[in-house]
Each structure stands twice: as C-alpha cells, then as structure tokens.
Design a protein around this motif. Structure first.
Motif, mmCIF file in Angstrom:
data_model
loop_
_atom_site.group_PDB
_atom_site.id
_atom_site.type_symbol
_atom_site.label_atom_id
_atom_site.label_comp_id
_atom_site.label_asym_id
_atom_site.label_seq_id
_atom_site.Cartn_x
_atom_site.Cartn_y
_atom_site.Cartn_z
ATOM 1 N N ARG A 131 -5.917 -10.753 -3.739
ATOM 2 C CA ARG A 131 -6.677 -11.184 -4.822
ATOM 3 C C ARG A 131 -7.087 -12.842 -4.477
ATOM 4 N NH1 ARG A 131 -3.861 -8.993 -10.234
ATOM 5 N NH2 ARG A 131 -4.081 -6.870 -9.725
ATOM 6 N N GLU A 161 0.761 -1.199 -0.040
ATOM 7 C CA GLU A 161 0.039 0.047 -0.155
ATOM 8 C C GLU A 161 0.959 1.242 0.003
ATOM 9 O OE1 GLU A 161 -3.376 0.631 -0.244
ATOM 10 O OE2 GLU A 161 -3.694 -1.529 -0.658
ATOM 11 N N HIS A 203 -6.849 6.748 1.469
ATOM 12 C CA HIS A 203 -6.973 6.654 -0.104
ATOM 13 C C HIS A 203 -5.863 7.380 -0.739
ATOM 14 C CE1 HIS A 203 -8.785 10.467 -1.110
ATOM 15 N NE2 HIS A 203 -9.716 10.243 -0.117
ATOM 16 N N ARG A 213 -12.975 -8.939 2.408
ATOM 17 C CA ARG A 213 -13.434 -8.556 0.868
ATOM 18 C C ARG A 213 -13.676 -7.100 0.600
ATOM 19 N NH1 ARG A 213 -18.311 -12.243 -1.343
ATOM 20 N NH2 ARG A 213 -16.875 -13.954 -0.828
ATOM 21 N N GLY A 214 -13.134 -6.690 -0.402
ATOM 22 C CA GLY A 214 -13.193 -5.182 -0.991
ATOM 23 C C GLY A 214 -12.502 -4.138 -0.191
ATOM 24 N N GLN A 215 -11.439 -4.439 0.611
ATOM 25 C CA GLN A 215 -10.746 -3.445 1.152
ATOM 26 C C GLN A 215 -9.427 -3.345 0.502
ATOM 27 O OE1 GLN A 215 -12.117 -1.902 3.925
ATOM 28 N NE2 GLN A 215 -13.808 -2.998 3.272
ATOM 29 N N PHE A 216 -8.541 -4.375 0.185
ATOM 30 C CA PHE A 216 -7.455 -4.061 -0.447
ATOM 31 C C PHE A 216 -7.028 -4.841 -1.694
ATOM 32 C CE2 PHE A 216 -6.996 -3.541 4.154
ATOM 33 C CZ PHE A 216 -6.336 -2.327 4.210
ATOM 34 N N SER A 217 -6.910 -3.850 -2.811
ATOM 35 C CA SER A 217 -6.677 -4.557 -4.213
ATOM 36 C C SER A 217 -5.506 -5.372 -4.557
ATOM 37 C CB SER A 217 -6.454 -3.282 -5.155
ATOM 38 O OG SER A 217 -5.625 -2.363 -5.002
ATOM 39 N N SER A 261 -7.391 9.456 -6.109
ATOM 40 C CA SER A 261 -8.595 8.744 -6.080
ATOM 41 C C SER A 261 -9.735 9.967 -6.088
ATOM 42 C CB SER A 261 -8.754 8.024 -5.001
ATOM 43 O OG SER A 261 -10.145 7.773 -4.740
#
Length: 214
Positions: free
Chosen positions: A152, A109, A191, A145-149, A195
C-alpha cells in the motif's frame, strides 16, 4: 763388446723381471676406481613445490573419481523433496534486499499454503524479473502499481518474525538458488480460487488455493 753366456742369462732374467713389474703396475692402475669428484661446493638444487590435486577415490566399480570441492557440493546438492530442501536452508541468514522482498511476497500471498504453493508464488515473482515485461528486481515487481494488494502506497510491509516468516525465508532461498523444480516453472500470474477472474491465459498449475497462469 762381448758377453759371457752367464752374463747374458742374468741380463735376460733382469729384463723379464722388469717387464713383469711394469705390467703389474699398469694393471693395478687400470683396476683402481675412478677418483670421486667433490661436489661439496656445488649448491643443492631447489625443489619447487607443486600444487597437490584432490585425492582420487577408487570406487568399487573401479571408476576413479576426483572429489568435488565442498562448496560446489553444497551448491549443487540434490534433495529428495521440497520440504527437505527448505529444511536445509540457513534459518539465521541475514537476507539481502532481493531475498527479503521475495520472502515477503511468499509470506503475504501464500502463508499457510502447501510448500508447493508457496514455492510457486516465489517462481512467479522470479519469472517476472526475467520476462522483460515486468521490472527487473523482485522488490520492484512487488511495488508495481496494482499488482499486490498487501503493498500500500508503494511500501512493502515488514512481516512478524514468526515461524511462517522463517519458512517463507527458507522457501525464498530455495527458489533463488534454483534448488527445486516446481510445477509453476514458467508461470507469470496467479489468483485465488475464489476470485471470479476469467483470464484467457494458459493455465500452468492449480496448487492449494491458487491457480497459476503463463
């Protein structure tokens, strides 16, 4: 029975001499030292060792200070800067799962960000585990889920063993040990500047390429 004057005189002298001899004997007895009682057969008293406290140090001011154990000094050591705190960490450490997850989050990050920005990311991850609104472990925070891209399929990647990874691991140690107070103490979100997110949350800090929120 009658005594002649000469016989009486001799008897008197004899009695006086006897009395003086008895008196001398009594004086000698009273002046003699008392007999010493033998203690050869008495067992010697056993001394019980007592724990010795740390040596006291007297400072120039006259204040007496008892030194803190070395492990406590190491744990509570103050650093002049974040970079100094990071440099003091163990580069050869075999990290626990939680510490490694924390370092992975920092690496993916915020690698290349200023130390303060990387540390702020670490604070967000730790703050989430303590908030009651997110999972209670850093590893679970990352895989939510859906927090850090970079995560995977629920799998945390393994970073390359390069200088940036070693730095991320050191920053994770500083954050986990709470050795530094960063500007994102109570941040739960962040973020990138690019963004277009428009969050109605209190802004905590803006560091490097990230903006942090409560």
């Amino acid at each position: 029975m009658k005594f002649t004057p000469l016989a009486a005189t001799i008897a008197a002298v004899t009695l006086c001499a006897g009395a003086l001899a008895n008196a001398a004997t009594l004086d000698a007895i009273s002046d003699a030292p008392a007999p010493v009682q033998s203690i050869q057969n008495d067992p010697e008293p056993q001394s019980v060792p007592t724990p010795q406290p740390a040596a006291l140090v007297i400072q120039n001011s006259g204040e007496i200070v008892q030194p803190i154990p070395q492990d406590a000094v190491q744990e509570d050591e103050d650093f002049a800067s974040l970079s100094e705190a990071v440099a003091a960490q163990d580069a050869q450490l075999d990290p626990s799962d939680e510490l490694e997850c924390l370092a992975v989050g920092i690496y993916y990050e915020s690698k290349g960000e200023p130390l303060a920005g990387q540390f702020a990311v670490a604070q967000v991850l730790i703050n989430r585990t303590q908030s009651g609104r997110f999972p209670k472990s850093v590893c679970s925070v990352l895989t939510q889920r859906g927090q850090f891209s970079f995560v995977r399929g629920g799998k945390i990647p393994t970073p390359p063993a390069n200088a940036q990874w070693r730095q991320a691991l050191a920053i994770a140690q500083v954050a986990q040990k709470d050795l530094w107070d960063g500007p994102a103490e109570d941040a739960l979100y962040f973020h990138a500047r690019y963004s277009k997110a428009n969050w109605a949350r209190p802004r905590v800090a803006s560091i490097g390429n990230h903006i942090f929120y409560r």
